[in-house]
Design a protein around this motif. Structure first.
Motif, PDB file in Angstrom:
ATOM      1  N   GLY A  62      -9.865 -44.682  19.177  1.00  0.00           N
ATOM      2  CA  GLY A  62      -8.926 -44.109  18.233  1.00  0.00           C
ATOM      3  C   GLY A  62      -7.477 -44.462  18.502  1.00  0.00           C
ATOM      4  O   GLY A  62      -6.582 -43.889  17.890  1.00  0.00           O
ATOM      5  N   GLY A  63      -7.234 -45.397  19.410  1.00  0.00           N
ATOM      6  CA  GLY A  63      -5.866 -45.732  19.777  1.00  0.00           C
ATOM      7  C   GLY A  63      -5.186 -46.655  18.784  1.00  0.00           C
ATOM      8  O   GLY A  63      -5.808 -47.176  17.854  1.00  0.00           O
ATOM      9  N   PRO A  64      -3.871 -46.896  18.988  1.00  0.00           N
ATOM     10  CA  PRO A  64      -3.104 -47.714  18.051  1.00  0.00           C
ATOM     11  C   PRO A  64      -3.319 -49.214  18.202  1.00  0.00           C
ATOM     12  O   PRO A  64      -2.866 -49.995  17.379  1.00  0.00           O
ATOM     13  N   LYS A  92     -18.444 -45.240  14.711  1.00  0.00           N
ATOM     14  CA  LYS A  92     -19.865 -45.125  15.021  1.00  0.00           C
ATOM     15  C   LYS A  92     -20.706 -44.754  13.797  1.00  0.00           C
ATOM     16  O   LYS A  92     -21.879 -45.124  13.732  1.00  0.00           O
ATOM     17  N   ALA A  93     -20.127 -44.054  12.849  1.00  0.00           N
ATOM     18  CA  ALA A  93     -20.859 -43.745  11.620  1.00  0.00           C
ATOM     19  C   ALA A  93     -21.093 -45.023  10.824  1.00  0.00           C
ATOM     20  O   ALA A  93     -22.207 -45.290  10.340  1.00  0.00           O
ATOM     21  N   LEU A  94     -20.058 -45.831  10.695  1.00  0.00           N
ATOM     22  CA  LEU A  94     -20.185 -47.109   9.997  1.00  0.00           C
ATOM     23  C   LEU A  94     -21.147 -48.030  10.730  1.00  0.00           C
ATOM     24  O   LEU A  94     -22.000 -48.680  10.110  1.00  0.00           O
ATOM     25  N   ASP A 134     -15.304 -41.661  16.327  1.00  0.00           N
ATOM     26  CA  ASP A 134     -14.346 -42.617  16.888  1.00  0.00           C
ATOM     27  C   ASP A 134     -14.204 -42.442  18.393  1.00  0.00           C
ATOM     28  O   ASP A 134     -13.199 -42.823  18.984  1.00  0.00           O
ATOM     29  N   GLY A 135     -15.226 -41.871  19.032  1.00  0.00           N
ATOM     30  CA  GLY A 135     -15.165 -41.628  20.468  1.00  0.00           C
ATOM     31  C   GLY A 135     -15.359 -42.889  21.281  1.00  0.00           C
ATOM     32  O   GLY A 135     -15.770 -43.935  20.784  1.00  0.00           O
ATOM     33  N   SER A 136     -15.060 -42.785  22.576  1.00  0.00           N
ATOM     34  CA  SER A 136     -15.260 -43.905  23.487  1.00  0.00           C
ATOM     35  C   SER A 136     -15.458 -43.378  24.892  1.00  0.00           C
ATOM     36  O   SER A 136     -15.065 -42.258  25.219  1.00  0.00           O
TER      37      SER A 136
END
Length: 347
Positions: A62-64, A92-94, A134-136
C-alpha cells in the motif's frame, strides 16, 4: 548502466534489496536510490525519459512507491517487474480473480469492506483466512474459526502497521488443511527455486527453513503464474492441501530466502531485464543445487563477474542528484536484520 531503486522505510535495512544495490555498484553500475516514505521527491525532474535504464521497486503493497514506478513507466522507462504485473498481484482481490480465471488452483475468495460482512459466508466454509487485500509480509493475516470470531481484535503488533485493517478492502478464503509447512517458490527471471518454511498460521509447528526439490507439478504452476501475470522476479506461496497444491499468495520482488547466491542471481537478472525489458513469459525449473564455493555462479545472463570476484567499480560520469542517496552501509560488527518474508493467507 544507470538504475533507480525505490525502497520504502520497511526495507531500509534489508539485505534484499540493499545487497543487490551494493553488488550492482561493485560491478560498475550507477545505482540511485529513492526513499518514497521519508524524502521530498521532485518527480518532474527525477522521472523523465532517458534518466535511467530501469527502475526497480521494493515497497510495501500500500505504499507510494508503486505510483512512482507507474510514473516512470508513463515516460517510457523500463520497470522491474513490469508495472502492470505488479499492480495485478499487489491487489490480492484482483490477483485471485485473474488467477482463478486462468485456471490456477486458488481458493474461492470473498471480499468485503468490514470483517463482519463475512458472517454471510456459510458456516460450513469456516474456518476462514482473512487478510487485507493490499496487505504484505503477512500483516494482519488471521485465522477465523467461526463467524462469531470475525470481530476479534487483530494482534497488537499488527495494529497500525502497513497492511493492517483500516478502511481498505478485506478478502477471505476458506482455510486449506495442511501440515503447517509453506512451500515458497521463487522465480529469478527464468529460473525456479523451491523452499519450505513454517506457516504463519501454525507458529508452533517446527519447520527448518531450507531449499527443497522442485516437482514438475509445482514448477508448472509457478511458471504459469509468471506467464499469466507477466512477472519476472516473483515468489509464490503454495500449500499442499488434501486435493493437491493450492496457491495462496503471489509477491513481486520477494526476499529470495534460501536461493543460493541470491544477491548475484537477482543482480544479474535486474541487469538482463534492464537491457531487454520484461519477459513476462513465466519461468523454467532450475535444479535446486547450491553452487560450489568459489565457483562462478550460474544464473540469468551473468554480467561477467561473480559475487566472489566483482569487477572494480567504473567511474561514474555524473554524480547522483537529490533526492538520490546511497544506501546506508551497516557497521561490519552489527548483524543485519533478517529480510522480511513475503507471506500470505488462504491457508
Amino acid at each position: 548502466m544507470r538504475l533507480c531503486f525505490l525502497v520504502e522505510e520497511q526495507y531500509r535495512h534489508d539485505g534484499m534489496p540493499l545487497d543487490v544495490i551494493r553488488q550492482l555498484g561493485a560491478w560498475g553500475h550507477q545505482v540511485d536510490v529513492l526513499w518514497p516514505g521519508r524524502s521530498l521527491i521532485p518527480i518532474s525532474e527525477a522521472i523523465r525519459a532517458g534518466s535511467h535504464d530501469a527502475w526497480v521497486l521494493k515497497t510495501v503493497s500500500g505504499g507510494p512507491g508503486l505510483t512512482l514506478l507507474e510514473a516512470a513507466a508513463s515516460v517510457g522507462l523500463t520497470t522491474v517487474n513490469d508495472v502492470r504485473a505488479i499492480r495485478g498481484v499487489r491487489d490480492k482481490a484482483l490477483a485471485a480473480v485473474i488467477a482463478r480465471g486462468s485456471g490456477l488452483p486458488v481458493p474461492v475468495t470473498y471480499a468485503a469492506a468490514r470483517p463482519e460482512e463475512f458472517a454471510e459466508i456459510p458456516a460450513a466454509e469456516f474456518p476462514l483466512v482473512v487478510k487485507p487485500a493490499d496487505g504484505s509480509s503477512g500483516r494482519a493475516v488471521r485465522l477465523v474459526a467461526t463467524p462469531d470470531r470475525l470481530l476479534d481484535p487483530v494482534e497488537p503488533d499488527g495494529a497500525g502497521a502497513p497492511g493492517a485493517p483500516g478502511g481498505g478492502l478485506l478478502i477471505a478464503q476458506p482455510y486449506v488443511p495442511n501440515s503447517g509447512t509453506d512451500l515458497k517458490v521463487y522465480s529469478v527471471a527464468g529460473r525456479l527455486y523451491a523452499t519450505e518454511r513454517c506457516s504463519p498460521l501454525h507458529p508452533a509447528h517446527a519447520v527448518r527453513e531450507r531449499q527443497v526439490p522442485l516437482t514438475p507439478e509445482i514448477a508448472r504452476i509457478a511458471a504459469e503464474i509468471g506467464t499469466v501475470f507477466g512477472l519476472d522476479l516473483y515468489g509464490v506461496d503454495i500449500l499442499l492441501g488434501p486435493d493437491g497444491p493450492v496457491v495462496v499468495d503471489i509477491n513481486d520482488f520477494p526476499s529470495f530466502r534460501q536461493v543460493p547466491d541470491a544477491v548475484a542471481r537477482v543482480s544479474a537478472a535486474v541487469l538482463e531485464l534492464a537491457r531487454n525489458g520484461s519477459a513476462g513469459q513465466g519461468a523454467v525449473p532450475h535444479a535446486a543445487v547450491p553452487p560450489t564455493a568459489g565457483q562462478p555462479t550460474p544464473g540469468p545472463s551473468a554480467p561477467g563477474q561473480t559475487k566472489a570476484t566483482p569487477a572494480a567499480p567504473a567511474p561514474s560520469t555524473s554524480a547522483p542528484t537529490p533526492p538520490f542517496t546511497a544506501p546506508p552501509v551497516p557497521p561490519a560488527a552489527a548483524p543485519r536484520p533478517r529480510p522480511a518474508a513475503s507471506i500470505g493467507g488462504g491457508r
